[in-house]
Motif scaffolding. Structure first.
Motif, PDB file in Angstrom:
ATOM      1  N   GLY A  91     -28.108 -14.048 -13.562  1.00 21.16           N
ATOM      2  CA  GLY A  91     -29.395 -14.840 -13.109  1.00 21.16           C
ATOM      3  C   GLY A  91     -30.506 -13.518 -13.407  1.00 21.16           C
ATOM      4  N   ASP A  92     -30.588 -12.609 -13.197  1.00 20.95           N
ATOM      5  CA  ASP A  92     -31.801 -11.654 -13.694  1.00 20.95           C
ATOM      6  C   ASP A  92     -31.910 -11.083 -15.155  1.00 20.95           C
ATOM      7  OD1 ASP A  92     -31.952 -11.497 -11.056  1.00 20.95           O
ATOM      8  OD2 ASP A  92     -31.693  -8.984 -11.133  1.00 20.95           O
ATOM      9  N   ASN A  93     -33.008 -11.746 -16.076  1.00 17.45           N
ATOM     10  CA  ASN A  93     -32.841 -11.711 -17.189  1.00 17.45           C
ATOM     11  C   ASN A  93     -33.880 -10.415 -17.990  1.00 17.45           C
ATOM     12  OD1 ASN A  93     -32.481 -14.600 -17.361  1.00 17.45           O
ATOM     13  ND2 ASN A  93     -34.071 -15.089 -17.176  1.00 17.45           N
ATOM     14  N   GLY A  94     -33.633 -10.183 -18.413  1.00 15.32           N
ATOM     15  CA  GLY A  94     -34.952  -8.957 -19.201  1.00 15.32           C
ATOM     16  C   GLY A  94     -34.456  -8.030 -20.120  1.00 15.32           C
ATOM     17  N   SER A  95     -33.035  -7.129 -19.847  1.00 20.11           N
ATOM     18  CA  SER A  95     -32.910  -6.359 -20.956  1.00 20.11           C
ATOM     19  C   SER A  95     -31.278  -5.925 -20.539  1.00 20.11           C
ATOM     20  CB  SER A  95     -33.109  -4.800 -20.027  1.00 20.11           C
ATOM     21  OG  SER A  95     -32.458  -4.779 -18.818  1.00 20.11           O
ATOM     22  N   ASP A  96     -30.839  -7.407 -20.887  1.00 13.77           N
ATOM     23  CA  ASP A  96     -29.647  -7.377 -21.364  1.00 13.77           C
ATOM     24  C   ASP A  96     -28.921  -7.499 -22.734  1.00 13.77           C
ATOM     25  OD1 ASP A  96     -28.838  -8.036 -18.908  1.00 13.77           O
ATOM     26  OD2 ASP A  96     -29.481 -10.126 -19.143  1.00 13.77           O
ATOM     27  N   GLY A 126     -42.696   6.164 -12.867  1.00 14.62           N
ATOM     28  CA  GLY A 126     -43.849   6.719 -12.221  1.00 14.62           C
ATOM     29  C   GLY A 126     -43.844   5.785 -11.257  1.00 14.62           C
ATOM     30  N   ASP A 127     -42.841   4.449 -10.541  1.00 17.04           N
ATOM     31  CA  ASP A 127     -43.253   3.808  -9.317  1.00 17.04           C
ATOM     32  C   ASP A 127     -42.927   5.091  -8.099  1.00 17.04           C
ATOM     33  OD1 ASP A 127     -43.523   2.064 -11.198  1.00 17.04           O
ATOM     34  OD2 ASP A 127     -41.649   1.188 -10.759  1.00 17.04           O
ATOM     35  N   THR A 128     -43.901   4.418  -7.173  1.00 20.07           N
ATOM     36  CA  THR A 128     -43.333   5.171  -5.466  1.00 20.07           C
ATOM     37  C   THR A 128     -42.282   4.532  -4.994  1.00 20.07           C
ATOM     38  OG1 THR A 128     -44.521   3.722  -4.648  1.00 20.07           O
ATOM     39  CG2 THR A 128     -45.730   5.673  -5.281  1.00 20.07           C
ATOM     40  N   SER A 129     -41.354   4.059  -4.953  1.00 22.50           N
ATOM     41  CA  SER A 129     -40.581   2.899  -5.088  1.00 22.50           C
ATOM     42  C   SER A 129     -39.600   3.106  -5.952  1.00 22.50           C
ATOM     43  CB  SER A 129     -40.758   1.759  -4.260  1.00 22.50           C
ATOM     44  OG  SER A 129     -41.387   1.848  -3.222  1.00 22.50           O
ATOM     45  N   TYR A 130     -37.912   3.872  -5.979  1.00 24.37           N
ATOM     46  CA  TYR A 130     -37.217   3.564  -7.304  1.00 24.37           C
ATOM     47  C   TYR A 130     -36.382   2.542  -6.936  1.00 24.37           C
ATOM     48  CZ  TYR A 130     -39.537   7.809  -8.280  1.00 24.37           C
ATOM     49  OH  TYR A 130     -40.863   8.344  -8.251  1.00 24.37           O
ATOM     50  N   THR A 131     -35.776   1.276  -7.049  1.00 26.38           N
ATOM     51  CA  THR A 131     -34.767   0.396  -6.948  1.00 26.38           C
ATOM     52  C   THR A 131     -34.202  -0.598  -8.449  1.00 26.38           C
ATOM     53  OG1 THR A 131     -36.303  -1.264  -6.551  1.00 26.38           O
ATOM     54  CG2 THR A 131     -36.714   0.057  -4.431  1.00 26.38           C
ATOM     55  N   VAL A 132     -33.831  -0.815  -7.280  1.00 32.81           N
ATOM     56  CA  VAL A 132     -32.332  -1.646  -8.394  1.00 32.81           C
ATOM     57  C   VAL A 132     -31.764  -3.254  -7.682  1.00 32.81           C
ATOM     58  CG1 VAL A 132     -29.814  -1.846  -9.822  1.00 32.81           C
ATOM     59  CG2 VAL A 132     -31.896  -0.187  -9.558  1.00 32.81           C
ATOM     60  N   ASP A 133     -32.214  -4.464  -8.136  1.00 40.89           N
ATOM     61  CA  ASP A 133     -31.523  -5.556  -7.472  1.00 40.89           C
ATOM     62  C   ASP A 133     -29.765  -5.676  -7.231  1.00 40.89           C
ATOM     63  OD1 ASP A 133     -31.592  -7.625  -6.489  1.00 40.89           O
ATOM     64  OD2 ASP A 133     -32.349  -8.996  -7.913  1.00 40.89           O
ATOM     65  N   MET A 134     -29.373  -4.880  -6.456  1.00 36.78           N
ATOM     66  CA  MET A 134     -28.094  -4.564  -6.337  1.00 36.78           C
ATOM     67  C   MET A 134     -27.650  -6.567  -5.459  1.00 36.78           C
ATOM     68  SD  MET A 134     -26.981  -1.260  -6.694  1.00 36.78           S
ATOM     69  CE  MET A 134     -25.812  -1.327  -6.091  1.00 36.78           C
ATOM     70  N   ASN A 135     -28.254  -7.447  -5.514  1.00 37.75           N
ATOM     71  CA  ASN A 135     -28.015  -8.395  -5.009  1.00 37.75           C
ATOM     72  C   ASN A 135     -27.622  -9.496  -6.181  1.00 37.75           C
ATOM     73  OD1 ASN A 135     -27.029  -9.901  -2.692  1.00 37.75           O
ATOM     74  ND2 ASN A 135     -28.941 -11.313  -2.182  1.00 37.75           N
ATOM     75  N   ALA A 179     -22.738  -8.229   0.586  1.00 35.06           N
ATOM     76  CA  ALA A 179     -22.545  -8.705   0.354  1.00 35.06           C
ATOM     77  C   ALA A 179     -22.941  -9.035   2.162  1.00 35.06           C
ATOM     78  CB  ALA A 179     -21.382  -9.760  -0.087  1.00 35.06           C
ATOM     79  N   GLY A 180     -22.275  -7.804   2.696  1.00 39.40           N
ATOM     80  CA  GLY A 180     -22.382  -8.104   4.044  1.00 39.40           C
ATOM     81  C   GLY A 180     -23.608  -6.929   4.773  1.00 39.40           C
ATOM     82  N   GLY A 181     -24.627  -6.777   4.272  1.00 41.11           N
ATOM     83  CA  GLY A 181     -25.704  -6.244   4.414  1.00 41.11           C
ATOM     84  C   GLY A 181     -26.289  -6.811   5.614  1.00 41.11           C
ATOM     85  N   VAL A 182     -27.228  -6.146   6.506  1.00 40.50           N
ATOM     86  CA  VAL A 182     -27.526  -7.134   7.703  1.00 40.50           C
ATOM     87  C   VAL A 182     -28.731  -6.117   7.642  1.00 40.50           C
ATOM     88  CG1 VAL A 182     -27.576  -6.979  10.296  1.00 40.50           C
ATOM     89  CG2 VAL A 182     -25.456  -7.333   9.196  1.00 40.50           C
ATOM     90  N   THR A 206     -26.015 -14.590   0.446  1.00 45.03           N
ATOM     91  CA  THR A 206     -27.131 -15.186   0.589  1.00 45.03           C
ATOM     92  C   THR A 206     -27.970 -15.551   1.068  1.00 45.03           C
ATOM     93  OG1 THR A 206     -25.428 -16.117   2.031  1.00 45.03           O
ATOM     94  CG2 THR A 206     -25.231 -17.125  -0.457  1.00 45.03           C
ATOM     95  N   SER A 207     -28.476 -14.559   2.153  1.00 41.11           N
ATOM     96  CA  SER A 207     -29.031 -14.396   2.935  1.00 41.11           C
ATOM     97  C   SER A 207     -30.255 -14.060   2.924  1.00 41.11           C
ATOM     98  CB  SER A 207     -29.285 -13.736   4.418  1.00 41.11           C
ATOM     99  OG  SER A 207     -27.789 -14.247   5.403  1.00 41.11           O
ATOM    100  N   PHE A 208     -30.380 -13.323   1.494  1.00 38.47           N
ATOM    101  CA  PHE A 208     -31.392 -12.456   1.043  1.00 38.47           C
ATOM    102  C   PHE A 208     -32.025 -13.123  -0.801  1.00 38.47           C
ATOM    103  CE2 PHE A 208     -30.089 -10.074   4.615  1.00 38.47           C
ATOM    104  CZ  PHE A 208     -31.522  -9.884   5.200  1.00 38.47           C
ATOM    105  N   GLY A 209     -32.490 -12.304  -1.500  1.00 34.34           N
ATOM    106  CA  GLY A 209     -33.139 -13.118  -2.878  1.00 34.34           C
ATOM    107  C   GLY A 209     -32.156 -11.477  -3.787  1.00 34.34           C
ATOM    108  N   SER A 210     -33.804 -10.959  -4.582  1.00 31.05           N
ATOM    109  CA  SER A 210     -32.839  -9.533  -4.684  1.00 31.05           C
ATOM    110  C   SER A 210     -33.082  -8.571  -3.393  1.00 31.05           C
ATOM    111  CB  SER A 210     -33.747  -8.885  -5.868  1.00 31.05           C
ATOM    112  OG  SER A 210     -35.686  -9.497  -4.980  1.00 31.05           O
ATOM    113  N   ILE A 211     -32.211  -7.507  -4.044  1.00 35.24           N
ATOM    114  CA  ILE A 211     -32.576  -6.250  -3.137  1.00 35.24           C
ATOM    115  C   ILE A 211     -32.130  -5.163  -3.770  1.00 35.24           C
ATOM    116  CG2 ILE A 211     -30.943  -5.023  -1.388  1.00 35.24           C
ATOM    117  CD1 ILE A 211     -29.235  -7.641  -0.598  1.00 35.24           C
ATOM    118  N   GLY A 212     -33.941  -4.664  -3.469  1.00 35.85           N
ATOM    119  CA  GLY A 212     -34.320  -3.985  -4.686  1.00 35.85           C
ATOM    120  C   GLY A 212     -33.499  -2.479  -3.419  1.00 35.85           C
TER     121      GLY A 212
END
Length: 579
Positions: free
Chosen positions: A450-455, A250-259, A86-89, A288-294
């Motif tokens: 708000g993140d759909n797909g694999s609940d 298999g991707d080159t960037s391994y991320t999770v949406d933490m926001n 929440a406080g990330g810059v 709230t300054s960003f959308g998804s944060i991978g």
């Protein structure tokens, strides 16, 4: 001309602060360094020992192309990761990380022991520590769209944006004389986001460390004949500090949406133009300054164990055989978890609760390979010898269990009021407090983040059919390996929730395949040889079914079945000249 009426224009690069065209430069370098030492010591005629150690500096990517903007998110101190996100810059930096991934030491050792000194028995074993290389792409690929770097907006002719412009380039330097649609610049807010926008960004954990894996093995080998050996062994690995990949294997960037946070859509309901609640809400996000944060971070683990029985060697004068059976188990919490995994972990982002069979887990596997040189007529020379010799048959066979999967709910959130009340902004809070809300019959996104797909839903029974017919699509609803009745929606929770399903308990269909190769080699001259080859893949044309439809919201006959298959039998002919 109607062909000049452009509907959409994209891939134009702008400075997001000024709104002026800007080259989309993106180039990085890193310097890595490694050194190792090893030694083999023959203690006596029965025992040989080898040992070594490796040192690595994994480097730290930095800007290598003028005009490239490197911005990474820096998290402040906080009592939990949700507060930190929440406080990330978003901060412009010279390197991706504060320091090199340095001082990485990896020792290992092994031995071979002949207990009887006869040369017919051998015991082998070893253990070693290995570290995964965090590649240049792993480190910086997801940072390319971070502000204040250039952005690539889409322009449409429907009035929602500035209109696309059809134009020709007239110059040799950027922007090459092309006419750019108008794009308004936006200042950065206090956290480095674009004011008034929530664009998706990427971030790499600042104190990231190299993932490590300990590997160990042991085997007993016995010579059966002068040309054939048998072995029985055990192999295992334990990996720690893995990057939590969120299903991006298999991707080159391994991320999770933490926001995201559970209950976001419930806390922020959406009302229609008539003032009536829509049954859904808006995603406001932690920061709230960003959308998804991978967010790329350490934190996952993986274990693998295998018993392996094998035989290998020549049979007769012309044949070769290798065969093995592997009984194994692979489990991890790196990739297999619901999209809203924060719900059951609160604000801890605890992926360890989803430690389960890996997506690639194969408990049983049989592998068989053989080749045979067909003897020809060698007592006659010339044409007869060349015609009848040089034939070879070879084949590989694989039989293995199906990979695991879990049932997911892939629809967006849809809530209803069980009291039959028309819900408006005036009574929304009171109806929620009274416990009158429930998931609509075909709702998904149970965490309401708000993140759909694999609940995941609740599971009443993990029973499934394993016969081939049950996997196949028949057109009848709930005729597959499981039915909708085995699953239910979780009870509504105002703060969002996940169902109780365990990850990767169900199994996809198994796999069986035999391939065959037929070769004929002929020496035309002393230096010239020609080879003809026929390869047959899936020799018996077995129907290997694809993965099962596991979308709980799919109310059709597809659920629990598959109507697709992997490639059928196919053949290829080839010829090769060697000189």
């Amino acid at each position: 001309c109607s062909s000049d009426l452009i509907y959409e224009e994209n891939n134009l690069s702008y400075n997001p602060l000024t709104g002026q065209p800007k080259p989309y430069n993106y180039g990085f370098k890193e310097t890595t360094f490694g050194i190792f030492a090893e030694d083999t010591w023959k203690v006596n005629h029965k025992l040989t020992v080898n040992y070594g150690i490796r040192y690595d500096n994994g480097g730290n990517p930095y800007v290598a192309l003028a005009g490239t903007t490197l911005a990474n998110m820096v998290l402040p101190a906080g009592s939990n990761i949700a507060q930190q996100i929440a406080g990330g810059v978003m901060t412009v930096q010279s390197h991706v990380l504060p320091h090199d991934l340095n001082y990485i030491f990896s020792p290992r050792g092994g031995f071979a022991y002949d207990p009887f000194g006869s040369g017919k028995w051998v015991v082998r074993g070893g253990i070693g520590l290995f570290h995964d290389y965090f590649t240049l792409g792993n480190a910086e690929n997801l940072l390319g769209g971070n502000p204040p770097g250039p952005v690539k907006p889409n322009f449409f002719s429907n009035g929602s944006t500035s209109a696309p412009i059809f134009s020709y380039g007239t110059q040799n330097t950027f922007p090459f004389g092309f006419q750019y649609p108008a794009f308004g610049g936006q200042p950065l807010d206090a956290k480095g986001g674009l004011a008034g926008s929530q664009i998706g960004v990427g971030a790499v954990q600042q104190n990231l460390t190299a993932p490590d894996t300990v590997t160990w093995s042991g085997a007993l080998e016995r010579q059966l004949t002068s040309n054939m050996t048998a072995s029985f062994g055990y192999s295992g690995t334990h990996s720690n500090n893995l990057v939590i990949v969120g299903g991006n294997t298999g991707d080159t960037s391994y991320t999770v949406d933490m926001n995201i946070f559970p209950g976001d859509l419930i806390q922020h309901p959406v009302f229609g133009s008539n003032g009536v609640w829509t049954g859904n809400g808006s995603q406001t996000r932690l920061n709230t300054s960003f959308g998804s944060i991978g967010y790329e971070q350490n934190g996952a683990r993986q274990n693998y164990y295998a018993l392996i029985a094998a035989v290998k060697g020549r049979f007769g004068k012309h044949g070769f055989l290798t065969a093995s059976y592997t009984r194994s188990a692979s489990k991890d919490d790196s990739a297999n978890y619901p999209s809203g995994y924060t719900a059951t972990g609160g604000t801890s982002y605890n992926v360890n609760q989803f430690y389960s069979p890996s997506a690639w887990d194969v408990p049983n596997r049989v592998s068989l390979g053989w080749s045979y040189d067909i003897p020809g007529v060698t007592k006659d020379g010339g044409f007869v010898r060349r015609l009848t010799t040089g034939f070879n048959l070879g084949s590989t066979t694989i039989l293995q269990s199906g990979n695991p999967f879990y049932v997911t709910s892939q629809n967006p959130l849809a809530l209803v009021d069980t009291a039959g009340v028309t819900v408006t902004a005036a009574n929304y809070a009171s109806e929620l407090a009274a416990g009158h809300f429930a998931y609509a019959p075909n709702s998904g996104n149970y965490p309401a983040d708000g993140d759909n797909g694999s609940d995941v839903p609740n599971v009443a029974s993990y029973n499934q059919k394993h016969d081939r017919k049950s996997y196949e699509y028949t057109g009848a609803v709930d005729s597959g390996i499981f039915t909708h009745a085995q699953f239910t929606q979780p009870a509504f929770v105002a703060g969002g929730t996940e169902g109780n399903e365990k990850i990767n308990v169900f199994r996809n269909p198994g796999y069986a395949d035999m391939d065959l190769a037929v070769k004929k080699s002929t020496a035309i001259t002393e230096r010239l040889q020609i080879e003809f080859r026929l390869d047959v893949f899936n020799l018996f044309n077995r129907v290997n079914l694809n993965g099962v439809d596991s979308n709980y919201n799919d109310q059709s006959a597809n659920f629990g079945t598959t109507n697709g298959n992997q490639p059928p039998r196919n053949m290829q002919l080839g010829a090769r000249l060697t000189f």
